[in-house]
Design a protein around this motif. Structure first.
Motif, short mmCIF file in Angstrom:
data_model
loop_
_atom_site.label_atom_id
_atom_site.label_comp_id
_atom_site.label_asym_id
_atom_site.label_seq_id
_atom_site.Cartn_x
_atom_site.Cartn_y
_atom_site.Cartn_z
N ARG A 226 0.83 -1.21 0.00
CA ARG A 226 0.00 0.00 0.00
C ARG A 226 0.87 1.26 0.00
O ARG A 226 0.58 2.23 -0.70
CB ARG A 226 -0.89 -0.04 1.25
CG ARG A 226 -2.18 0.70 1.10
CD ARG A 226 -3.04 0.53 2.32
NE ARG A 226 -4.42 0.88 2.04
CZ ARG A 226 -5.37 0.94 2.96
NH1 ARG A 226 -5.11 0.62 4.22
NH2 ARG A 226 -6.59 1.28 2.63
N THR A 227 1.94 1.22 0.78
CA THR A 227 2.84 2.38 0.87
C THR A 227 3.58 2.57 -0.45
O THR A 227 3.71 3.69 -0.96
CB THR A 227 3.85 2.17 2.02
OG1 THR A 227 3.12 1.88 3.21
CG2 THR A 227 4.71 3.39 2.25
N ALA A 228 4.07 1.46 -1.00
CA ALA A 228 4.83 1.56 -2.26
C ALA A 228 3.92 2.04 -3.39
O ALA A 228 4.32 2.86 -4.22
CB ALA A 228 5.43 0.20 -2.61
N LEU A 229 2.67 1.57 -3.41
CA LEU A 229 1.73 2.02 -4.47
C LEU A 229 1.43 3.50 -4.32
O LEU A 229 1.18 4.20 -5.32
CB LEU A 229 0.44 1.19 -4.42
CG LEU A 229 0.59 -0.28 -4.84
CD1 LEU A 229 -0.70 -1.06 -4.55
CD2 LEU A 229 0.97 -0.40 -6.31
N ALA A 230 1.45 4.00 -3.07
CA ALA A 230 1.24 5.44 -2.86
C ALA A 230 2.38 6.25 -3.46
O ALA A 230 2.25 7.44 -3.74
CB ALA A 230 1.11 5.74 -1.37
N ASP A 231 3.52 5.59 -3.64
CA ASP A 231 4.65 6.23 -4.33
C ASP A 231 4.46 6.10 -5.85
O ASP A 231 4.31 7.08 -6.56
CB ASP A 231 5.95 5.56 -3.86
CG ASP A 231 7.17 5.99 -4.66
OD1 ASP A 231 7.05 6.88 -5.51
OD2 ASP A 231 8.26 5.43 -4.42
N GLY A 232 4.42 4.84 -6.34
CA GLY A 232 4.40 4.62 -7.79
C GLY A 232 3.23 5.28 -8.49
O GLY A 232 3.39 5.93 -9.52
N TRP A 233 2.03 5.08 -7.95
CA TRP A 233 0.82 5.64 -8.57
C TRP A 233 0.42 6.95 -7.91
O TRP A 233 -0.62 7.52 -8.24
CB TRP A 233 -0.34 4.63 -8.49
CG TRP A 233 -0.08 3.39 -9.28
CD1 TRP A 233 0.58 2.27 -8.85
CD2 TRP A 233 -0.45 3.12 -10.64
NE1 TRP A 233 0.65 1.34 -9.86
CE2 TRP A 233 0.01 1.83 -10.97
CE3 TRP A 233 -1.14 3.86 -11.62
CZ2 TRP A 233 -0.19 1.25 -12.22
CZ3 TRP A 233 -1.34 3.27 -12.87
CH2 TRP A 233 -0.87 1.99 -13.16
N GLY A 234 1.26 7.40 -6.95
CA GLY A 234 0.97 8.63 -6.22
C GLY A 234 2.10 9.63 -6.38
O GLY A 234 2.22 10.32 -7.39
N GLY A 235 2.97 9.68 -5.35
CA GLY A 235 4.01 10.70 -5.29
C GLY A 235 4.86 10.78 -6.54
O GLY A 235 5.08 11.87 -7.09
N SER A 236 5.37 9.63 -7.00
CA SER A 236 6.24 9.65 -8.19
C SER A 236 5.47 10.07 -9.43
O SER A 236 5.96 10.84 -10.26
CB SER A 236 6.83 8.26 -8.43
OG SER A 236 7.92 8.05 -7.59
N MET A 237 4.24 9.55 -9.55
CA MET A 237 3.46 9.86 -10.75
C MET A 237 3.11 11.35 -10.79
O MET A 237 3.16 11.99 -11.84
CB MET A 237 2.21 8.99 -10.81
CG MET A 237 1.64 8.88 -12.19
SD MET A 237 0.29 7.69 -12.32
CE MET A 237 1.14 6.15 -12.55
N VAL A 238 2.79 11.91 -9.63
CA VAL A 238 2.51 13.36 -9.57
C VAL A 238 3.77 14.13 -9.97
O VAL A 238 3.72 15.08 -10.77
CB VAL A 238 2.04 13.78 -8.16
CG1 VAL A 238 2.01 15.30 -8.03
CG2 VAL A 238 0.67 13.19 -7.85
N ALA A 239 4.93 13.70 -9.44
CA ALA A 239 6.19 14.40 -9.75
C ALA A 239 6.43 14.40 -11.26
O ALA A 239 6.76 15.44 -11.85
CB ALA A 239 7.37 13.73 -9.03
N THR A 240 6.26 13.25 -11.89
CA THR A 240 6.50 13.15 -13.33
C THR A 240 5.52 14.01 -14.11
O THR A 240 5.91 14.80 -14.98
CB THR A 240 6.37 11.68 -13.78
OG1 THR A 240 7.40 10.93 -13.16
CG2 THR A 240 6.50 11.54 -15.29
N GLU A 241 4.24 13.86 -13.80
CA GLU A 241 3.22 14.56 -14.59
C GLU A 241 3.32 16.08 -14.42
O GLU A 241 3.21 16.83 -15.40
CB GLU A 241 1.81 14.08 -14.21
CG GLU A 241 1.58 12.57 -14.40
CD GLU A 241 1.67 12.10 -15.84
OE1 GLU A 241 2.71 12.35 -16.47
OE2 GLU A 241 0.73 11.47 -16.32
N ILE A 242 3.55 16.53 -13.18
CA ILE A 242 3.65 17.98 -12.96
C ILE A 242 4.93 18.52 -13.61
O ILE A 242 4.93 19.62 -14.18
CB ILE A 242 3.61 18.31 -11.44
CG1 ILE A 242 2.22 17.98 -10.87
CG2 ILE A 242 3.98 19.76 -11.18
CD1 ILE A 242 1.07 18.80 -11.44
#
Ligand code: SF4
Ligand code: MSK
Length: 660
Positions: A226-242
């Motif tokens: 759950r924590t890792a998915l919050a990174d891959g589909w969350g924090g990291s994905m936001v970083a890339t898209e923004i």
């Protein structure tokens, strides 16, 4: 070099052949020079720092002062910790804390990008702007924000509000869960691992690994996912898209890599770290006419800006800025004596850089409030006035150029590669403007020209010969018709080996080669920094949505590897790939004890639960064999294995057909 500066001198310690440490010729040349200069690097420290075998296997715990407790990896169930914690609990907790640290690093970076986006949208920051409004609309639409007939500013405001939930939400599902293929999402829901918000997941991960809380390895593993998915589909994905929205979505560009990008007659500035906003501002500063003039007055031909590590991987694809090398080359490049300033922000910045920089009179400049280094110069970077910092860095670098005393030796090695394959560009490249979709990729996988897709990512590590495993693994994969996507330091290893150029198609198997030559693409697609692994997740989702390759990411003939990993971020990335459904194999050493329930759980049982699973191997050919075996297994399950057995027709076959 002044005697008092020789605080980095190697005492009489074990030395190994430099050719056993790295396959990178430029780095090897600098390591030879470092030895002559008496300068110590991470390689010297690694040789003289034998890893603690108990810690390496994750068989120790120091979560409370009744310990630290050390268990026996050879007989893992012979002992438990003072509190009674078993080997499985101890390993799962240690693993969970690595995942939490890795997720925190990426999500904090993503949050900085989102803060910047908010300030740009509301007009408080003028130095940056929305460079890619089309991407803004696409991202907004992908999470259900209405875009028709609306002003960009209004869409951007809504997007900010939505994406902030990625971090702060306490209940529900993070916004980008909407991009996950339905069957994969259903599996997550069934297992209770859909992330709510990154802050909550990371907090809960740390809580559950505290002494006396979660003491079942399988339940701890759920929170790891759950924590890792919050990174891959969350924090990291936001970083890339923004980052794409603010600084532009990458598209292929030819760039130079390796230490030969330094120029003896220029003021050389290196940017190393992870945050693109620092680099973007630095580009403005080095082009400032007054500063260029200053550099000329100091006797330079101009200012030469280059990137390293993931900062470099971010901007090389957006601006074609040359890249000087990956993680294990960051100390070595200072040994050239030609670097006037190395400017760093966050993540993967070795503290050892400060001593090496000191030996050569180079400015090591920290810029982020999160990362100060003893002995470095700190010039804080503020997004509201970014050029205050970056102009000052340039002025310091010019001063150092004027007063250079270090002997300069720049390895004359440069390689050219094509990088910048965002998931959007892959869609366009394979489909063309009339058929922009993943259909051609899926079709080529189904007909067997492309056997499958591999993500080869991650760091370099002084415990293995630099770049060797990355390069040999990727060569073996493409030879077997596996298309390779790459990020981070791995991508730079392959760029230095010349495999990111379209000409490298000759090294691919006949099917992949045919596709590469038709499209004009390399068999190895560099797609960005380590935070951009989220692009691979989106590409995988698009492949599922396009149809014909199963209903979930776990059905796809894809595999992932981080063969020279070193950081906690890599473990978190590995876990989010596994939880997304990808078979993922790590090299170097895996922090786990054989013949334990936790190992069986993450190496086997997660796969049976509809997710991916972990694996471990050190040898590049063995890693390739395991990845290809997994890809073939998936092809068989999809019923497309027969396509690969097709016999290519030669002229006599054609004559037989004509005669019939
Ligand atoms: Fe030892 Fe248990 Fe304390 Fe860990 S939590 S140090 S295993 S007593
Ligand atoms: S920089 S995490 S060494 S890829 Fe992203 Fe490279 Fe690994 Fe750091």
């Amino acid at each position: 070099m002044a005697e008092e500066k020789k605080n980095a001198v190697i005492k009489k310690k074990k030395e190994v052949n430099i050719r056993d440490l790295t396959t990178c010729d430029a780095t090897a040349q600098m390591l030879e020079k470092a030895r002559r200069d008496g300068v110590e690097t991470a390689w010297d420290r690694a040789v003289n720092m034998k890893p603690c075998p108990i810690g390496a296997d994750s068989a120790c715990c120091k979560h409370c002062s009744m310990g630290p407790c050390r268990l026996n990896a050879k007989d893992p169930y012979a002992k438990v910790g003072v509190c009674g914690a078993t080997i499985d609990t101890i390993m799962a907790r240690n693993f969970g804390r690595m995942v939490a640290a890795g997720a925190a690093a990426h999500t904090d970076h993503g949050m900085s990008m989102l803060d910047l986006f908010r300030e740009v949208v509301n007009g408080n920051i003028q130095d940056y702007k929305i460079k890619d409004p089309i991407k803004l609309e696409e991202v907004a639409q992908s999470i259900g924000i209405e875009i028709e007939g609306r002003a960009i500013k209004d869409i951007a405001n809504d997007l900010y509000e939505e994406l902030e939930r990625t971090y702060t939400q306490v209940e529900g599902e993070i916004p980008f869960a909407q991009r996950v293929p339905q069957k994969t999402l259903e599996t997550w829901r069934k297992l209770g691992i859909v992330p709510r918000g990154a802050m909550r997941e990371i907090m809960e991960m740390i809580h559950r690994t505290h002494m006396g809380v979660d003491q079942h390895y399988a339940n701890i593993t759920k929170q790891c996912s759950r924590t890792a998915l919050a990174d891959g589909w969350g924090g990291s994905m936001v970083a890339t898209e923004i980052s794409d929205i603010l600084f532009g979505t990458p598209s292929p560009i030819s760039i130079e890599v390796n230490m030969g990008v330094l120029k003896e007659d220029h003021v050389n500035i290196i940017i190393h770290g992870h945050e693109p906003n620092l680099f973007e501002s630095m580009i403005e500063s080095v082009n400032e006419s007054t500063l260029v003039e200053e550099s000329k007055k100091a006797g330079a031909m101009g200012i030469n800006l280059v990137g390293m590590c993931c900062s470099g991987a971010e901007v090389l694809v957006r601006h074609g800025i040359p890249h000087a090398g990956n993680f294990m080359s960051t100390e070595a490049i200072l040994v050239t004596g030609a670097v006037d300033a190395m400017c760093v922000d966050v993540q993967c910045i070795k503290q050892g850089l400060a001593k090496v920089a000191d030996c050569y009179g180079t400015y090591l400049i920290t810029t982020n409030p999160r990362c100060h280094i003893e002995g470095a110069t700190h010039i804080e970077f503020h997004e509201h006035e970014p050029k205050e910092c970056t102009d000052e860095v340039v002025i310091k670098a010019i001063t150092r150029f004027k007063n250079r005393t270090a002997k300069i030796e720049i390895p004359q090695i440069k390689n050219i590669g094509v990088h910048g394959f965002s998931h959007e560009y892959i869609r366009y490249m394979l489909g063309g403007s009339f058929r922009t979709s993943y259909r051609p990729l899926n079709d080529n996988i189904i007909n067997g020209r492309i056997r499958g897709v591999a993500g080869v990512v991650g760091c370099t590590n002084p415990r293995v010969k630099q770049d060797y495993v990355h390069v040999e693994l990727v060569k073996e994969l493409i030879k077997n018709d596996v298309l390779v996507l790459q990020t981070g330091c791995s991508q730079i290893a392959l760029a230095k080996a010349g495999l990111t150029s379209p000409e490298a198609a000759v090294l691919a198997g006949p099917g992949l080669r045919e596709v590469c030559e038709t499209v004009g693409m390399p068999p190895v697609l560099g797609i960005g920094s380590c935070v951009d692994n989220s692009r691979i997740l989106i590409a995988a989702s698009e492949m599922v949505r396009e149809g014909g390759l199963g209903d979930s990411i776990a059905d796809l003939p894809v595999a992932g590897a981080a063969p020279e990993w070193m950081s906690e971020k890599a473990i978190c990335i590995g876990q989010y790939f596994v939880a997304s459904g990808v078979y993922t194999i790590f090299g170097v050493h895996f922090p786990i004890v054989d013949n334990t329930k936790f190992k069986k759980h993450i190496f086997e049982e997660l796969g049976d639960m509809g997710l991916g699973k972990w694996d471990f191997a050190k040898d590049p050919l063995e890693i390739a064999r395991l990845m290809i075996a997994h890809i073939d297994n998936r092809r068989k399950a999809l019923g497309i294995d027969k396509a690969r057995e097709r016999v290519l027709m030669d002229m006599s076959d054609r004559r037989d057909i004509d005669a019939a």
